[in-house]
Design a protein around this motif. Structure first.
Motif, PDB file in Angstrom:
ATOM      1  N   ILE A 181       0.846  -1.182   0.000  1.00 28.46           N
ATOM      2  CA  ILE A 181       0.000   0.000   0.000  1.00 28.46           C
ATOM      3  C   ILE A 181       0.888   1.240   0.000  1.00 28.46           C
ATOM      4  O   ILE A 181       1.825   1.336   0.800  1.00 28.46           O
ATOM      5  CB  ILE A 181      -0.928   0.030   1.224  1.00 28.46           C
ATOM      6  N   LEU A 182       0.608   2.180  -0.918  1.00 28.84           N
ATOM      7  CA  LEU A 182       1.353   3.425  -0.985  1.00 28.84           C
ATOM      8  C   LEU A 182       0.518   4.554  -0.388  1.00 28.84           C
ATOM      9  O   LEU A 182      -0.689   4.661  -0.650  1.00 28.84           O
ATOM     10  CB  LEU A 182       1.716   3.765  -2.424  1.00 28.84           C
ATOM     11  N   VAL A 183       1.144   5.402   0.387  1.00 27.15           N
ATOM     12  CA  VAL A 183       0.494   6.572   0.983  1.00 27.15           C
ATOM     13  C   VAL A 183       1.046   7.811   0.277  1.00 27.15           C
ATOM     14  O   VAL A 183       2.261   8.046   0.275  1.00 27.15           O
ATOM     15  CB  VAL A 183       0.768   6.654   2.497  1.00 27.15           C
ATOM     16  N   TYR A 184       0.153   8.571  -0.311  1.00 27.56           N
ATOM     17  CA  TYR A 184       0.592   9.707  -1.118  1.00 27.56           C
ATOM     18  C   TYR A 184       0.610  10.996  -0.315  1.00 27.56           C
ATOM     19  O   TYR A 184      -0.108  11.154   0.683  1.00 27.56           O
ATOM     20  CB  TYR A 184      -0.302   9.859  -2.352  1.00 27.56           C
ATOM     21  N   SER A 185       1.415  11.912  -0.799  1.00 27.18           N
ATOM     22  CA  SER A 185       1.578  13.212  -0.154  1.00 27.18           C
ATOM     23  C   SER A 185       0.358  14.081  -0.413  1.00 27.18           C
ATOM     24  O   SER A 185      -0.590  13.681  -1.097  1.00 27.18           O
ATOM     25  CB  SER A 185       2.818  13.909  -0.712  1.00 27.18           C
TER      26      SER A 185
END
Length: 777
Positions: free
Chosen positions: A680-684
């Protein structure tokens, strides 16, 4: 209403200064060799220094003191100056024809002229680039492009590598009013955005307005690109053409009745399968046709018929055994306009325009499979577009040399087609199905306007208003749009300018750029989505140097946008055409501000310009980025554009362009974690990072030669001379680094080993040389 009262007061004040012992000379200014009208030619009475300029139809009206003998001087950049005596005291109609200067090359103008300079012109945010200079600039695939030339000027962004979009002063492409012979075009790009639809061989004049909009323009928020087609050589047959890597084109213009009726037809088409050569597997074709008929009915009446049609088609086919599928995307514009110019008297001029413009976008999918035991065929198509029928009437009343009026009205009948879907299937064991669903929406947009231009020794002004209305179903919108421009002239070579503009826009563009080819959907303002609006203030200083050879402008602007829309995160129009308002975020706001510097040299062996912009563009929506303002996708902190043409010899012209821009905003991941073996990627926060800076140098050389049959030019250009790898987009990926051999109960299995997740840049074009051959006779 204050603007209206001020306009009336200024009118009566000007008229009170106007004595009766005057005469008015009016007519048209033409190119002597072709009969083309000269837009912006300067006319001046030598003794009184009273002057005027020809309008966008070549018409002028000069009111001056009645003397025993008037001396009228007519001049235009790149043409020999003409001086004529008018011996009597009567008002009269006089047409002037100017000869091209003998020392003005095809691609470089080397003769200065007393044209009205930037100091005295009642305008802010206006850029004019001579067509001859545009044709000499380096270009991609050897194809001259008007849009790309304007992308090198301050306040104008392209939106990415080799694109033909216009992002002007923080606005988006749909906020530009792009006119071809007074008629709007909705989409202006060929070749996936790499090339604009405008064929320079068919164009007479181009003007870009970024601020200080005159009241006669409306319906868009950010800019006006006013393009005028040639009328056709009314003196003799003229043929010109170009053979290039991307496309070839041919233009033919000639008189039908000499000095009375003429035509021009210009066609362009790609000949080489560029995408296939580049190994993409795509099939691509485009064409465009410009045509115009010009009939001088009398000295007071002219009739014009203008036509444009252009289409693009991209298709990708795949065949695996008995299975075949094909995806095709087509888009294009069609424009047809009838215009009637009428001169009522020496002071009153009118133009009537009846037009139709149609933009369409069609996506088609075909699937077919056949075996010995079964068959299945399926096809699906989606058509979206907008069709406008328009009626427009414009008047110009030139009361005297100090006071001009423009007033008029127009009405547009919009037909929006969000989706026209066709579905067909048949096959073994399948019920044959034919279905169609079509949806169209109609709306009416009306407007009236009044503007009056005043010119005195120390102060000039253009004050006016536009009143527009929009009607769809039982919903009605009305808008009063004041326009003010003041020009304080300190000396002959320096002035300070201020402008205020309020504008409204009743059409919205939604662009879907998910998996596959991007598509554009034009949607109407309705009871749930309000019209977009904008307020812009501009303050500037204009200066000329060295007898008007150099023009310098420095402008600061502040622009607010309201009622913007955008897709909600993760949403698209698919499945929501009937309720598209529910998948967009509404009531957005924009804030754009910046400072622009533009230095232009129009005469001499070296011509060109330098443009520098420092600016910010922000957006804010209640449900995006927690309601906080964020950088617009095409916000650029610093932008530099340099263009130069130099006459090395009488037959050799060198050209070069250099562009630099800080990186566009981008949203990137800042954290990652794994849940159930899924990463899972968490974006800015939205657009909180920047791409790498962009810069590129293009050069070209033209070899011109006079021949027995006419002229020919070989053009050699190099795109991206020092091979800068500029970012086109970014993506995350894990690169393969090794292979391991794992023993299992069923034997050995080779398994790939990937490295860490990294961010990669995709570039579009490396260094790219091209060559083209042009001819004219």
């Amino acid at each position: 209403m204050k603007i209206l009262r001020l306009s009336i007061t200024l009118v009566f004040f000007s008229l009170s200064l106007f004595c009766q012992n005057k005469i008015t000379i009016s007519g048209f200014v033409y190119d002597k060799s072709t009969g083309e009208v000269l837009i912006g030619a300067t006319l001046q009475e030598k003794m009184t220094k009273i002057g005027t300029t020809s309008n966008e139809y070549g018409f002028y009206s000069l009111t001056t003191l009645s003397n025993d003998s008037l001396q009228i001087e007519v001049s235009y950049l790149g043409y020999e100056r003409l001086s004529t005596k008018v011996p009597n005291h009567q008002s009269k109609h006089i047409d002037f024809s100017l000869a091209p200067s003998a020392i003005a090359l095809e691609n470089v103008t080397v003769v200065a002229s007393k044209e009205e300079n930037i100091v005295k012109r009642n305008e802010t945010g206006v850029v004019r680039l001579p067509i001859k200079d545009i044709k000499a600039l380096p270009n991609l695939f050897g194809e001259v492009d008007i849009i790309k030339a304007y992308q090198l000027t301050p306040g104008v962004q392209s939106g990415g590598e080799a694109k033909s979009d216009l992002y002007i002063r923080g606005g988006s492409p749909d906020q530009n009013l792009i006119l071809l012979d007074d008629v709007p075009l909705y989409y202006v790009a060929h070749f996936g955005g790499f090339l604009s639809v405008f064929n320079a061989d068919a164009i007479n004049d181009v003007k870009l307005i970024k601020g200080g909009f005159p009241a006669r323009y409306g319906g868009r928020l950010s800019s006006v690109l006013d393009i005028r087609m040639k009328e056709g050589n009314i003196q003799a047959l003229s043929v010109q053409g170009t053979i290039g890597l991307l496309s070839s084109k041919l233009s033919v213009e000639a008189p039908i009745v000499k000095d009375k009726m003429s035509f021009i037809v210009s066609a362009r088409k790609n000949l080489l399968p560029i995408f296939k050569i580049m190994g993409t597997g795509l099939s691509y074709n485009f064409y465009d046709i410009n045509a115009k008929l010009n009939y001088r009915l009398s000295k007071k009446d002219k009739l014009f018929l203008s036509y444009y049609m252009g289409d693009d088609a991209i298709s990708m086919s795949e065949k695996t055994g008995k299975l075949k599928n094909k995806t095709t995307v087509k888009w294009g514009n069609t424009l047809l306009a009838f215009r009637w110019n009428h001169v009522f008297n020496s002071k009153l001029f009118s133009n009537f325009t009846l037009s139709n413009t149609y933009y369409r976008y069609k996506n088609m999918f075909e699937y077919d499979v056949k075996t010995d035991s079964m068959s299945k065929a399926l096809s699906n198509s989606l058509l979206t577009g907008i069709n406008d029928m328009s009626l427009k009437l414009d008047f110009t009343y030139l009361a005297n040399s100090n006071l001009n009026f423009r007033f008029g009205a127009n009405s547009i009948y919009h037909t929006f087609t969000p989706n026209d879907e066709h579905f067909f299937q048949e096959g073994t064991g399948i019920v044959t199905t034919r279905e169609r669903y079509s949806n169209s929406i109609n709306a009416v947009e009306n407007a009236i306007y009044l503007e009056n231009e005043l010119k005195f020794k120390l102060i000039n002004a253009n004050v006016g208003f536009r009143y527009s209305s929009y009607h769809i179903g039982s919903t009605n919108y009305y808008s009063f749009e004041p326009r003010v421009l003041l020009n304080l002239i300190f000396r002959e070579d320096i002035s300070i300018k201020y402008s205020f503009s309020k504008t409204n826009q009743y059409v919205h563009l939604l662009t879907y750029s998910g998996v596959g080819i991007p598509s554009d959907y034009w949607m109407p303002t309705n009871e749930n989505v309000e019209p977009e609006s904008s307020v812009q203030n501009t303050f500037g200083v204009s200066k000329t140097f060295l007898n008007n050879k150099f023009e310098l402008s420095i402008e600061a602007y502040h622009k607010t946008l309201n009622n913007l829309i955008t897709f909600l995160p993760g949403e698209s129009l698919m499945g929501h055409f009937d309720s598209w308002e529910n998948v967009v975020e509404k009531n957005g706001m924009g804030l754009n501000y910046g400072i622009e510097l533009f230095l232009q040299k129009k005469s001499g062996k070296t011509t060109g310009w330098v443009g520098v912009t420092t600016a910010r563009a922000e957006r804010s929506f209640d449900n995006i980025s927690n309601g906080k303002p964020y950088s617009f996708k095409y916000d650029r902190l610093l932008d530099v554009g340099i263009a130069a043409n130099h006459k090395l010899k009488d037959n050799i012209v060198l050209s070069g362009t250099w562009t630099y821009g800080t990186g566009y905003p981008i949203t990137l991941a800042t954290e990652r974690y794994t849940v159930n073996n899924e990463e899972i990627l968490v974006y800015s926060e939205k657009n909180s990072f920047r791409m790498r800076d962009y810069h590129r140098l293009d050069v070209s050389v033209d070899f011109n030669k006079k021949t027995k049959w006419g002229e020919r030019t070989w053009s050699v250009s190099v795109f991206n001379l020092y091979n800068r790898q500029n970012p086109y987009y970014y993506y995350y990926d894990r690169k393969w680094i090794n292979t391991t051999l794992n023993n299992t109960g069923n034997g050995s299995v080779f398994r790939p080993v990937y490295g860490d997740l990294k961010l990669y840049q995709r570039s579009l074009f490396s260094i790219f040389p091209s060559i083209s051959y042009s001819f004219k006779f």
